[in-house]
Every structure is written in C-alpha cells, then in structure tokens.
Design a protein around this motif. Structure first.
Motif, PDB file in Angstrom:
ATOM      1  N   GLY A 149       0.817  -1.206   0.000  1.00 45.30           N
ATOM      2  CA  GLY A 149       0.000   0.000   0.000  1.00 45.30           C
ATOM      3  C   GLY A 149       0.852   1.259   0.000  1.00 45.30           C
ATOM      4  N   LYS A 150       1.908   1.266   0.813  1.00 46.80           N
ATOM      5  CA  LYS A 150       2.821   2.417   0.853  1.00 46.80           C
ATOM      6  C   LYS A 150       3.512   2.612  -0.497  1.00 46.80           C
ATOM      7  CE  LYS A 150       3.915   2.363   5.823  1.00 46.80           C
ATOM      8  NZ  LYS A 150       4.979   2.143   6.825  1.00 46.80           N
ATOM      9  N   HIS A 185      -7.669   8.863  -1.138  1.00 44.43           N
ATOM     10  CA  HIS A 185      -6.423   8.103  -1.044  1.00 44.43           C
ATOM     11  C   HIS A 185      -5.872   8.149   0.384  1.00 44.43           C
ATOM     12  CE1 HIS A 185      -6.419   9.499  -5.411  1.00 44.43           C
ATOM     13  NE2 HIS A 185      -6.671   8.210  -5.436  1.00 44.43           N
ATOM     14  N   TYR A 186      -5.941   9.322   1.000  1.00 36.27           N
ATOM     15  CA  TYR A 186      -5.488   9.434   2.392  1.00 36.27           C
ATOM     16  C   TYR A 186      -6.368   8.591   3.317  1.00 36.27           C
ATOM     17  CZ  TYR A 186      -2.012  13.052   1.489  1.00 36.27           C
ATOM     18  OH  TYR A 186      -0.898  13.729   1.061  1.00 36.27           O
ATOM     19  N   SER A 187      -7.666   8.568   3.026  1.00 41.69           N
ATOM     20  CA  SER A 187      -8.582   7.750   3.834  1.00 41.69           C
ATOM     21  C   SER A 187      -8.207   6.280   3.757  1.00 41.69           C
ATOM     22  CB  SER A 187     -10.025   7.958   3.347  1.00 41.69           C
ATOM     23  OG  SER A 187     -10.925   7.185   4.087  1.00 41.69           O
ATOM     24  N   CYS A 188      -7.866   5.819   2.546  1.00 40.00           N
ATOM     25  CA  CYS A 188      -7.443   4.418   2.372  1.00 40.00           C
ATOM     26  C   CYS A 188      -6.152   4.130   3.138  1.00 40.00           C
ATOM     27  CB  CYS A 188      -7.237   4.110   0.891  1.00 40.00           C
ATOM     28  SG  CYS A 188      -8.749   4.013  -0.086  1.00 40.00           S
ATOM     29  N   MET A 189      -5.205   5.077   3.089  1.00 40.15           N
ATOM     30  CA  MET A 189      -3.925   4.862   3.779  1.00 40.15           C
ATOM     31  C   MET A 189      -4.106   4.864   5.299  1.00 40.15           C
ATOM     32  SD  MET A 189      -1.615   4.193   1.660  1.00 40.15           S
ATOM     33  CE  MET A 189      -0.224   4.266   2.796  1.00 40.15           C
ATOM     34  N   VAL A 190      -4.963   5.750   5.787  1.00 46.20           N
ATOM     35  CA  VAL A 190      -5.246   5.773   7.228  1.00 46.20           C
ATOM     36  C   VAL A 190      -5.900   4.459   7.645  1.00 46.20           C
ATOM     37  CG1 VAL A 190      -6.665   6.865   9.021  1.00 46.20           C
ATOM     38  CG2 VAL A 190      -5.396   8.284   7.397  1.00 46.20           C
ATOM     39  N   ASP A 191      -6.822   3.976   6.810  1.00 47.66           N
ATOM     40  CA  ASP A 191      -7.487   2.710   7.087  1.00 47.66           C
ATOM     41  C   ASP A 191      -6.486   1.558   7.083  1.00 47.66           C
ATOM     42  OD1 ASP A 191     -10.048   1.358   7.533  1.00 47.66           O
ATOM     43  OD2 ASP A 191      -9.680   0.414   5.598  1.00 47.66           O
ATOM     44  N   LEU A 192      -5.588   1.573   6.117  1.00 49.96           N
ATOM     45  CA  LEU A 192      -4.553   0.536   6.004  1.00 49.96           C
ATOM     46  C   LEU A 192      -3.657   0.508   7.245  1.00 49.96           C
ATOM     47  CD1 LEU A 192      -2.823  -1.532   4.423  1.00 49.96           C
ATOM     48  CD2 LEU A 192      -1.676   0.407   3.333  1.00 49.96           C
ATOM     49  N   LEU A 193      -3.186   1.667   7.640  1.00 52.13           N
ATOM     50  CA  LEU A 193      -2.300   1.746   8.804  1.00 52.13           C
ATOM     51  C   LEU A 193      -3.049   1.422  10.095  1.00 52.13           C
ATOM     52  CD1 LEU A 193      -0.404   5.024   7.831  1.00 52.13           C
ATOM     53  CD2 LEU A 193       0.539   2.708   7.786  1.00 52.13           C
TER      54      LEU A 193
END
Length: 608
Positions: free
Chosen positions: A356-357, A375-383
């Motif tokens: 993801g990163k 996109h930021y929402s997806c990354m926050v969710d991923l982390l």
C-alpha cells in the motif's frame, strides 16, 4: 488548392487569426462569393473568444449578419467560451433577428446555466418583439430548469407549452418528464408520461431512470417490462439503468435475466454494458461470474479494468487486485485517481501495508496523480487496521489538505478495534465537530466506551444523541430466495417461517458449540447479565438470515447475505463455524467488503 488551404487553416487558430487580420492575403484566398462559407468554416474551428472577435471584425467589414446565419453562430460561439456579454452585445446589434436568432441566445444561456438570462431573453422575445417561441425555445429553457432544479420556472414553461399547443410534442414532453423526475416530483412525471400520445426510446429511458433515481428500483424494472410490451427495443442507456436497478434490488436471478436480454438483443459486445454487468455480479457476491464477463470483453478500457480491480478489492482478494493492476499497466492503460483508490482499498482489506505504501508513493511520483482525500482515507485505514494508529494519526496531521469525516472515520474504526480509548475520544470529537448530525460518530464512540466497560461514559454519549434528536440505524440482513429479498432484524419474528427459522438457529448454535465455539458476549454493548447478553447476540439479524438461507437454499450453492451495517465479531466467528459444520460457503456483504466463509475460515483472515 484553396480547399487544401482551408483545411489547414481550420486546424491552425493562430494562422486563422493572422489571416483575417491581413486584408490582402485574406482577399486573395477568399473571393467574395465563398467568403461566408469560409468564415463559417473557421468559426467552427476557433478555440477562444479572441479568435471569435477576429472573425466578428471581418463579418462587420465584409458580410451581413444574416448571411448563412453567421450572426447566430457567432452568438453561440461567444456563449460557449463564456462570453455572455459579447454574445448579448452582438445579438442586440443584429438588425434582423428571427426565431433562430433568439433561440441561439437562449440556448447559449441555457448551456451556461444562466436561467435568469434565459427567462429575460424569452420575455423580450415574447412581449417586446411579439415573436412566438417554438419547440426549440422551450427545450432550451426546460433544460436549464432540469440542470438547476428551478421547479417554479419549469412549471411556468409547462403551462406556456400547454398554451402554445406544443405540450404533447414528444421532445417537449420528454424534457418536462425529466425535469419533474430529477426534481423528485414523480407523480407529475408519471402523469405527463402517461398523457404523451407518442413515446419514443428517450421517453421510456427517462421513466426507467426517474424511478431508479428516486429509489423505486422495482418500479423501474416494471416500467422496462411495459416498454418491451409496447414494442420499444432498449438501447445502451436502458440496459445500463436497468442493471443499476438490479444492483439496488440485489436480486441475482433478475441480473441473470437482464444478462440473457443483453445476449438476445446482441449487445454483448458493448463495453459499457459489460462493464456495468461485471460490476453488478461482483456486488452481488458472484465474483467468478464477474470475472467471466470481464474476460468476454474484446478490449476493456480503463473503466472496465478499474471496475474489475474494485470487485476483487471489496471481496478481500488483495493479491488478485494487484495482479489486475499490473496487467492493466502492461496493456498500456494509464491508471487514474479512481484506480488507485480501489488499489489502496485492496491493500487495506488484505493487510498489505508495504504494498500500500509503495502504490501510494508511485501514484504521484510515477503517474503524476496528486493524492486526494479518498487516497489518504485508504492509507489511514490501512495503517489503522494494521495497528499502526500513531502512524495513521501522523499521516492525517501532515496532510496537505484538511481531513474530512472519511479520513477521521477510518482512524476511529481502528481505535475501536484496538481499544485505544484516548485517541478514539479525540477522533470522535473531531468527527462530531465536522458533522454533528451523523449518528455513526456517536455510536462508534459509545461502542468504544462499552467495550472498555465504561458504561457511564457510553450512557452520556447516547444521551447526547437523544438530546440532538439523532436516531441509530437498525441492523438488517437480507437474503434472496424465490425471486424475493427476505429481510431480518435482531430478534425478528415477523417472517412467515419464523418458527422454523428459530428451530434451525438453535440447532446451528448447538452444533457450533460442540465444535468448540464460544459466544463473544463482549460484542453486546449493554450492561446486562452474561446469560442475557448471549441470548441477545444469538438473535442477531445475520444469524437469522443464515438459518433461513440454510433452510431454503440448495446445499451446493453459496449462501449470500447482505448486511446494512458492519458484521459484529460474534456473528463473524459464528459464520466461520457454521461454514465448517454445515460444509457450506457463506458470503456476507457489509457496507465495506465481502466476507467469504468456507471450511471454518474467512477470506478477510479475521482482518476487517
């Protein structure tokens, strides 16, 4: 030679501009007779107001505004490029204005969304000039009303069309039907549609679309059936809306029926239709069929590839989603921001933090796509889902734009999963400040407190919800059987077969207990006795739907259930055990993803 020069000039605006400002060159190339045709040719090719003004100057010097309707065409061009004042000034200068001239100006204002200018021009035409508007005039005004949902103006035009005797003209009727439908006045749209003496494909498509857009998917399908009975053959627009209605209804057999129609009508080579069909099957839980439809496309475009990628993402097949992305790149297609949203979502659902990163990095560095809120929402969710709550929080704090509720909401969900009360409280307060009317934020915070045994704090949050008049959405589960969707809520006894359902449910609970299952009563967010908690959790809507589905469906078929809220931890664990003891594949779709339960395991890897 002149013809070749004209062809070249029409594609070179700069040459065009110099040509019309150089009198000798212009006169040599364009004798007086074909001058109007030449002017119209270059006018159709010009790309800015400055070029329009150059042509306008030559028109003033050499020809009459009425020659070849060049004045009307100049008016339209000015409006297209946003030059409303230029258009109005030119129009007022024109000595001879007919209905076509007035329509050009009104149409231009309509395209710009200037409903006020549309009306004032119509009134000048009608009252100052005594000129009778025609069908084209009214269509332009109705179009502006439809786009802006200016219903009062639309009703006036409706009455005016009736007075002029053109209300029953098919195009006028279609436009008014669309206007009323988009404004939410379904009854008015239906009455107009039924009164139309001649209904064409546009008429029927409008009604199917209106029913669907207003939340009446079943009526949209019925309208389509009437359309077929009337002998009107559907086109691409009809089928696309019909497939969207099937998605709203969630009836798999209906989707199969529409698929059959697509084959019957010979439109199975239509890329847009196949993309929507593939997407529909994926959302109905039939991922294999979705992939099969996708593979039948001769040359899938970016939209089709992205839709297929999204299908695997929401089903939790992150590795397959990444493979599709790489195949798409190999086919020479450029991904867009939507593609990356689904790709990052796939990584999140599968716990692929490293991948993801990587994709988040190359999105901007390789493909030049500036990350958006999604996109930021997806990354926050991923982390967050991976337990990296501090990293997720830091990412939000250093975002180049203000985070929205989607971004903070992703972190709040992670705080609930990992029991981080302090961070969860801060995030919830930010969410409530962003949108005080969204009950989900209060419920999530209340659930965090309940899970930690802080019943008083949870009670205060629920009291705040009550004081603000906010109502919690009730959990519902849906399962298809007999061409019908059956709905269940917790403790439901309204179904005609409820007694059999509860007997089956007790049998299932006894079986899974013998297999080692222990109820997860911590997911009951009420301060009550343990025995009461277990009784409450055993009657959740998912369990009732599973019991009904096992009673009614064939043993060899996957059982597909839809849930309007996130599946709870106890129901998730129960579904795994039931798939083991019953030897059945159970697919449960919640608002975020699909869970495929098979042989005691879930496709999410208990990571959701």
């Amino acid at each position: 030679m002149v013809k070749a020069a004209l062809s070249y000039i029409s594609h070179c605006p700069l040459v065009l501009y110099k040509l019309f400002t150089h009198r000798k060159l212009h006169n040599a190339l364009f004798p007086q007779e074909p001058l109007v045709s030449a002017l119209i040719l270059v006018l159709n090719s010009c790309s800015s107001i400055s070029y329009c003004r150059a042509i306008h100057a030559r028109v003033i010097k050499s020809v009459d505004y009425s020659d070849g309707f060049i004045g009307d065409q100049l008016v339209s061009k000015y409006v297209i490029f946003g030059g409303a004042e230029d258009a109005q000034k030119l129009f007022d200068e024109m000595p001879h204005k007919d209905v076509v001239s007035w329509n050009s100006l009104i149409s231009g204002f309509s395209q710009m969304g200037c409903i006020g200018k549309c009306l004032s021009t119509l009134f000048r035409m009608k009252f100052e000039m005594g000129m009778k508007p025609n069908e084209v005039t009214l269509l332009s005004v109705i179009s502006a009303c439809t786009d802006l949902v200016v219903l009062d103006v639309g009703k006036y035009i409706h009455g005016y069309a009736l007075k002029l005797g053109i209300l029953l003209e098919t195009k006028v009727g279609n436009s008014l039907v669309s206007m009323y439908g988009k404004s939410g006045y379904l009854d008015a749209a239906c009455r107009l549609f039924e009164a139309m003496p001649i209904r064409n494909i546009v008429s029927w498509n409008s009604m199917v679309m209106i029913y669907k857009q207003n939340g009446f998917a079943e009526e949209a399908v019925s309208c389509f059936s009437l359309m077929r009975m009337a002998g009107v053959e559907p086109d691409e627009g009809t089928i696309v809306v019909l497939l969207q209605a099937c998605e709203d209804l969630g009836v798999g057999k209906l989707a199969e029926g529409v698929h059959g129609l697509i084959l019957c009508y010979g439109i199975n080579a239509n890329g847009r239709i196949l993309t929507v069909l593939s997407n529909l099957y994926a959302k109905l839980g039939r991922l294999d069929t979705s992939w099969k439809v996708f593979r039948e496309m001769l040359s899938p475009d970016r939209v089709a590839w992205t839709a297929m990628l999204a299908g695997y993402a929401v089903h939790g097949h992150g590795k397959k989603a990444m493979e599709i992305f790489e195949s798409m790149i190999q086919e020479g297609l450029e991904p867009d921001h939507v593609t990356f949203t689904h790709l990052l979502n796939a990584c999140s659902h599968s716990g692929f933090v490293k991948e993801g990163k990587y994709y988040f990095k190359i999105m901007s560095e390789v493909y030049g796509i500036v990350p958006r809120l999604d996109h930021y929402s997806c990354m926050v969710d991923l982390l967050g889902r991976s337990g990296l709550l501090n990293d997720a929080y830091e990412l939000i704090i250093h975002m180049p734009m203000e985070p929205n509720s989607g971004v903070w909401g992703a972190l709040l969900g992670a705080c609930r999963v990992y029991g981080n009360i302090e961070l969860g409280k801060e995030v919830a307060e930010r969410l409530i400040a962003l949108d005080p009317s969204d009950p989900r934020n209060y419920i999530m915070l209340s659930n965090i407190y309940c899970a930690a045994g802080l019943w008083r704090d949870a009670s205060q949050v629920r009291t705040l919800m009550k004081d603000r008049g906010l109502i919690r959405t009730s959990g519902c589960s849906f399962v298809e059987h007999g061409n019908k969707i059956h709905r269940f809520v917790a403790g439901d006894r309204s179904h005609p077969e409820w007694e059999k359902i509860y007997v089956k449910l007790e049998e299932l609970i006894e079986k899974v207990r013998r297999a080692g299952f222990v109820s997860k009563t911590e997911f009951v967010l009420h301060d009550v006795e343990e025995e009461i908690k277990e009784d409450m959790i055993n009657k959740h809507s998912e369990k009732l739907a599973i019991a009904f589905g096992l009673l009614m469906t064939n043993a060899g078929m996957p059982l597909i259930i839809t849930k309007n809220l996130r599946i709870c931890g106890d129901c998730h664990s129960t579904a795994k055990f039931i798939s083991l003891v019953e030897k059945r594949t159970i697919i449960i779709r919640d608002p975020k993803r699909f869970h495929h339960f098979d042989n005691g395991l879930c496709s999410c890897g208990d990571y959701w």
